[in-house]
Design an enzyme around this catalytic site. Structure first.
Site, mmCIF file in Angstrom:
data_model
loop_
_atom_site.group_PDB
_atom_site.id
_atom_site.type_symbol
_atom_site.label_atom_id
_atom_site.label_comp_id
_atom_site.label_asym_id
_atom_site.label_seq_id
_atom_site.Cartn_x
_atom_site.Cartn_y
_atom_site.Cartn_z
ATOM 1 N N ARG A 182 -2.479 4.458 3.181
ATOM 2 C CA ARG A 182 -3.528 4.467 1.876
ATOM 3 C C ARG A 182 -4.082 3.310 1.653
ATOM 4 O O ARG A 182 -3.346 2.563 0.675
ATOM 5 C CB ARG A 182 -3.247 5.186 0.978
ATOM 6 C CG ARG A 182 -4.209 5.496 -0.342
ATOM 7 C CD ARG A 182 -3.454 6.457 -1.342
ATOM 8 N NE ARG A 182 -4.499 6.730 -2.379
ATOM 9 C CZ ARG A 182 -5.132 5.977 -3.142
ATOM 10 N NH1 ARG A 182 -4.898 4.540 -3.273
ATOM 11 N NH2 ARG A 182 -6.332 6.337 -3.960
ATOM 12 N N TRP A 183 -4.726 2.581 2.383
ATOM 13 C CA TRP A 183 -5.472 1.150 1.998
ATOM 14 C C TRP A 183 -6.672 1.419 1.547
ATOM 15 O O TRP A 183 -7.632 1.768 2.349
ATOM 16 C CB TRP A 183 -5.079 0.399 2.906
ATOM 17 C CG TRP A 183 -5.381 0.612 4.611
ATOM 18 C CD1 TRP A 183 -6.436 1.352 5.078
ATOM 19 C CD2 TRP A 183 -4.557 0.220 5.676
ATOM 20 N NE1 TRP A 183 -6.366 1.612 6.376
ATOM 21 C CE2 TRP A 183 -5.258 0.760 6.861
ATOM 22 C CE3 TRP A 183 -3.533 -0.831 5.800
ATOM 23 C CZ2 TRP A 183 -4.812 0.569 8.034
ATOM 24 C CZ3 TRP A 183 -3.156 -0.931 7.063
ATOM 25 C CH2 TRP A 183 -3.851 -0.207 8.284
ATOM 26 N N LEU A 184 -7.327 0.963 0.411
ATOM 27 C CA LEU A 184 -8.604 1.082 0.086
ATOM 28 C C LEU A 184 -9.287 0.042 0.687
ATOM 29 O O LEU A 184 -9.056 -0.917 1.093
ATOM 30 C CB LEU A 184 -8.467 0.963 -1.747
ATOM 31 C CG LEU A 184 -7.766 2.075 -2.325
ATOM 32 C CD1 LEU A 184 -7.861 1.799 -3.696
ATOM 33 C CD2 LEU A 184 -8.153 3.275 -2.086
ATOM 34 N N GLU A 205 -0.350 -14.178 2.827
ATOM 35 C CA GLU A 205 0.955 -13.963 1.866
ATOM 36 C C GLU A 205 1.976 -14.382 2.736
ATOM 37 O O GLU A 205 3.175 -14.782 1.950
ATOM 38 C CB GLU A 205 0.860 -12.594 1.600
ATOM 39 C CG GLU A 205 -0.270 -12.206 0.731
ATOM 40 C CD GLU A 205 -1.334 -11.678 1.401
ATOM 41 O OE1 GLU A 205 -2.815 -11.227 0.897
ATOM 42 O OE2 GLU A 205 -1.616 -11.955 2.639
ATOM 43 N N TYR A 207 0.935 -1.212 -0.033
ATOM 44 C CA TYR A 207 0.189 -0.026 0.066
ATOM 45 C C TYR A 207 0.967 1.591 -0.094
ATOM 46 O O TYR A 207 1.976 1.233 0.367
ATOM 47 C CB TYR A 207 -0.893 -0.025 1.230
ATOM 48 C CG TYR A 207 -1.518 -1.207 1.389
ATOM 49 C CD1 TYR A 207 -2.409 -1.857 0.590
ATOM 50 C CD2 TYR A 207 -1.448 -1.863 2.825
ATOM 51 C CE1 TYR A 207 -3.091 -2.994 0.827
ATOM 52 C CE2 TYR A 207 -2.382 -2.911 2.994
ATOM 53 C CZ TYR A 207 -3.030 -3.460 1.754
ATOM 54 O OH TYR A 207 -3.722 -4.851 2.168
ATOM 55 N N ASP A 252 0.426 8.408 -9.873
ATOM 56 C CA ASP A 252 -0.041 7.190 -9.565
ATOM 57 C C ASP A 252 0.130 6.344 -11.022
ATOM 58 O O ASP A 252 0.512 6.899 -11.998
ATOM 59 C CB ASP A 252 -0.917 6.924 -8.862
ATOM 60 C CG ASP A 252 -1.363 5.592 -8.145
ATOM 61 O OD1 ASP A 252 -0.946 5.623 -7.136
ATOM 62 O OD2 ASP A 252 -1.822 4.880 -8.795
#
Length: 502
Positions: free
Chosen positions: A202-204, A249, A189, A298
Site C-alpha cells: 500500500r503505497w500512495l 534516505e 508503507y 489506521d
C-alpha cells in the site's frame, strides 16, 4: 553532533536501551492476534520501555522462533537517541541538518575549519558496499519462502489479516543501476501479508515508492523491491522523515547514525540492502496485478476501506541466525508514529525557517493525527503575511499538502498552548474576513471527512494582530504586568506562600 555512541544496528540500540533501564523482556506467551497490540498500547500510554515478546504465539497456535520487538520509539527521548542526541539538543540537530541540506559558503579558513563536523557528517552518508552480511546468514528462497513463519501481527479486531507495520521499503527508479544508491527511496508503507509468498503493497501516489513503481510499470516490467525488517534506528527514522524526493534516505541515514551505512547486494533482486538489518524480504511488484488491501485500523482511529494495491511476489527471505522482528501498531494517538511526529516537528523547524524566515514556532498537535492541523507563530510585519505563510507551508513538503487546517498566530502566542491559541482565535480573528478556504486540494485517502477520496478542502485561519490595510480600526493593546511589578509579586509570593513555588 552526537551525544550517544553510533548505533550501526538495531541490536546496538537495544543494548543501549537495556543499559539505560529502558527495556523489558516479556517471557509469557502473547498472541500476535490483538493481544500484542493491547499490551504495547498499555505500555506506550505510560511512556514505558522497549518490549521484547520472547514467545510470540502465531495464529496457528504455535510459538514463533523469532522474538518481537515493540515500542522502540515509544518516548520522545528514545526517538532523539535514535538520532544520536539528547532530547534537549533536537533543535541544534535540526539546525545542523538544515545547514547540511543548504550550506552557505564559508567565510574564510577559520569558518571552513569550524564546519569540519558538517563535512564529516556529509562523508558518512556515503554507503560502504560489502560482499557478506549478518542479514544474509540464513537465506530462504524459492519454495522455502514462508511468510507465515514470521510473527506478523493482526492488530485490531476489524483488520483483514496480518500487517507488517515497520517495513523500510527500498525501491529505485527504472533505468538506474543497483549501485546507484543516490536514486533509492526508502519509505515506511503498509504491507499486508496475503499468503505464504505474496504481499500487498500500500503505497500512495505521492510517495517515492509508488513513483518508482510507476516508472517500471510504464516499461511493463516488475519493480524490484526489498522490505527491510529491523533496520538500525537511523535508517528507520530517515525512512519516516519527510525528506525531499531528491535525497536518498539510505544515504542520509549516515548523517544520523554517525557511521557509513553498510549495504550488501540482495540475493534475488538488483538492489542493495542494509547489511546489519534483522530480516529482508526480497521480491518483485507486478506492473499489473492488484489485490484488495484492507480494511485495517489506521492512525486516524478508523478502519480504512479495502482498496486495490499492487502485489509483491516474495522471492527470498534473508535474516540473521537469531533474528528479531520489529513491529508497532498504528491507531488514534498516542502511538509511535505520533511520538515520532512530535520529534520531527522540532527537527524540521530550522529547515522550515530557512524557507519561511518569519516562522517562529510550528506545532502539529498529535491529537490531530500529527499533520492534519498546524499552528504556526510568525513575526508579522506586513498585511497578508499570514496568508502567505499558509500557502508556503501547504506547498513546501508533500506531508503539508495533507494539512487540512493551518492557524497562524503572532510571536507572543505559544502554538503548543491551547488556551493561548483559543485567546488569539477569540480576540484576533474575524470569521468573515480571516478565514481562507481552498477547494479540491490533495488529501489523505484515509480522511473520511473528505467528500471525495484523495481530494478535499483546506482552511487557513489568520489569528494574528491586524495591521495596515487589514483593518480600519485602532487595534487594542495587550495588557501586561510590568517587569518590576512581576518580580516584586514573585518575590512576595515566594516568601509568604513558599509552598506555591516559583
Amino acid at each position: 553532533m552526537r551525544d550517544y555512541p553510533a548505533f550501526p544496528s538495531l541490536r546496538s540500540y537495544l543494548d543501549w536501551c537495556r543499559e539505560s533501564g529502558q527495556f523489558c523482556m516479556i517471557d509469557e506467551p502473547v498472541s500476535v492476534r490483538h493481544q500484542m497490540t493491547a499490551v504495547h498500547r498499555a505500555v506506550l500510554e505510560k511512556s514505558g520501555p522497549v518490549l521484547e515478546f520472547a514467545h510470540p504465539v502465531l495464529d496457528c497456535g504455535a510459538r514463533a522462533d523469532v522474538p518481537v520487538i515493540a515500542n522502540l520509539f515509544g518516548t520522545k527521548e528514545r526517538v532523539a537517541a535514535g538520532l544520536g542526541v539528547t532530547f534537549d539538543r533536537l533543535e541544534d540537530l535540526g539546525a545542523f541538518l538544515a545547514d547540511l541540506r543548504s550550506p552557505s559558503p564559508p567565510e574564510g579558513v577559520r569558518d571552513a575549519l569550524s564546519r569540519w563536523p558538517m563535512l564529516k557528517a556529509a562523508l558518512t552518508t556515503r554507503p560502504k558496499i560489502v560482499s557478506s552480511a549478518p542479514v544474509q546468514q540464513v537465506v530462504h528462497d524459492g519454495d522455502q519462502v514462508d511468510l507465515s513463519a514470521l510473527p506478523v501481527q493482526t492488530h485490531w479486531p476489524g483488520d483483514a489479516g496480518p500487517l507488517i507495520t515497520w517495513p523500510v521499503v527500498i525501491t529505485r527508479p527504472h533505468g538506474t543501476q543497483a549501485q546507484d544508491v543516490g536514486t533509492y527511496n526508502a519509505g515506511v508503507y503498509r504491507a499486508q501479508v496475503w499468503d505464504e509468498n505474496r504481499i500487498i503493497m500500500r503505497w500512495l501516489p505521492h510517495r517515492g515508492g509508488a513513483k518508482h513503481h510507476h516508472s517500471w510499470t510504464r516499461a511493463n516490467e516488475p519493480t524490484p523491491v526489498a522490505i527491510v525488517l529491523g533496520a538500525d534506528p537511523a535508517t528507520l527514522l530517515s525512512a519516516a522523515l519527510p525528506l525531499p524526493e531528491t535525497v536518498s534516505e539510505l544515504s542520509f541515514s549516515g548523517a544520523f547514525s554517525g557511521c557509513r551505512p553498510r549495504l550488501v547486494p540482495a540475493k534475488t533482486v538488483p538492489l542493495l540492502v542494509p547489511a546489519e538489518a534483522e530480516i529482508v524480504l526480497e521480491g518483485w511488484v507486478s506492473p499489473t496485478e492488484t489485490a484488495p488491501e484492507g480494511p485495517f485500523g489506521d492512525h486516524t482511529g478508523y478502519y480504512n476501506p479495502a482498496e486495490p494495491f499492487p502485489v509483491m511476489q516474495v522471492t527470498a527471505i534473508t535474516h540473521r541466525k537469531d533474528a528479531l522482528y520489529l513491529s508497532t501498531y498504528t491507531g488514534r494517538p498516542p502511538d509511535e508514529p505520533a511520538i515520532i511526529g512530535e520529534v520531527f516537528n522540532t527537527l524540521a523547524l530550522p529547515t522550515i525557517q530557512a524557507q519561511i524566515p518569519e516562522v517562529r514556532k510550528l506545532w502539529l498537535p498529535p491529537a490531530a493525527c500529527s499533520y492534519r492541523m498546524a499552528i504556526v507563530s510568525i513575526d508579522k510585519r506586513y498585511p497578508g503575511q499570514a496568508q502567505r505563510v499558509m500557502m508556503a507551508l501547504w506547498g513546501m513538503l508533500p506531508q503539508f499538502s495533507f494539512t487540512k487546517m493551518i492557524i497562524v498566530v503572532d510571536a507572543d502566542i505559544d502554538p503548543t498552548d491551547w488556551e493561548d491559541v483559543a485567546w488569539a482565535l477569540a480576540t484576533r480573528m474575524d470569521p468573515g474576513q480571516d478565514v481562507t478556504l481552498l477547494e479540491r486540494t490533495p488529501m489523505d485517502y484515509l480522511d473520511f471527512a473528505s467528500p471525495q477520496p484523495g481530494l478535499a478542502g483546506k482552511m487557513g485561519i489568520d489569528a494574528t494582530t491586524k495591521i495596515g490595510s487589514e483593518t480600519n480600526r485602532v487595534w487594542g493593546r495587550v495588557m501586561k504586568t510590568g517587569d518590576a511589578d512581576a518580580n516584586f509579586a514573585a518575590d512576595l509570593v515566594a516568601r509568604v506562600l513558599p509552598g506555591m513555588g516559583s
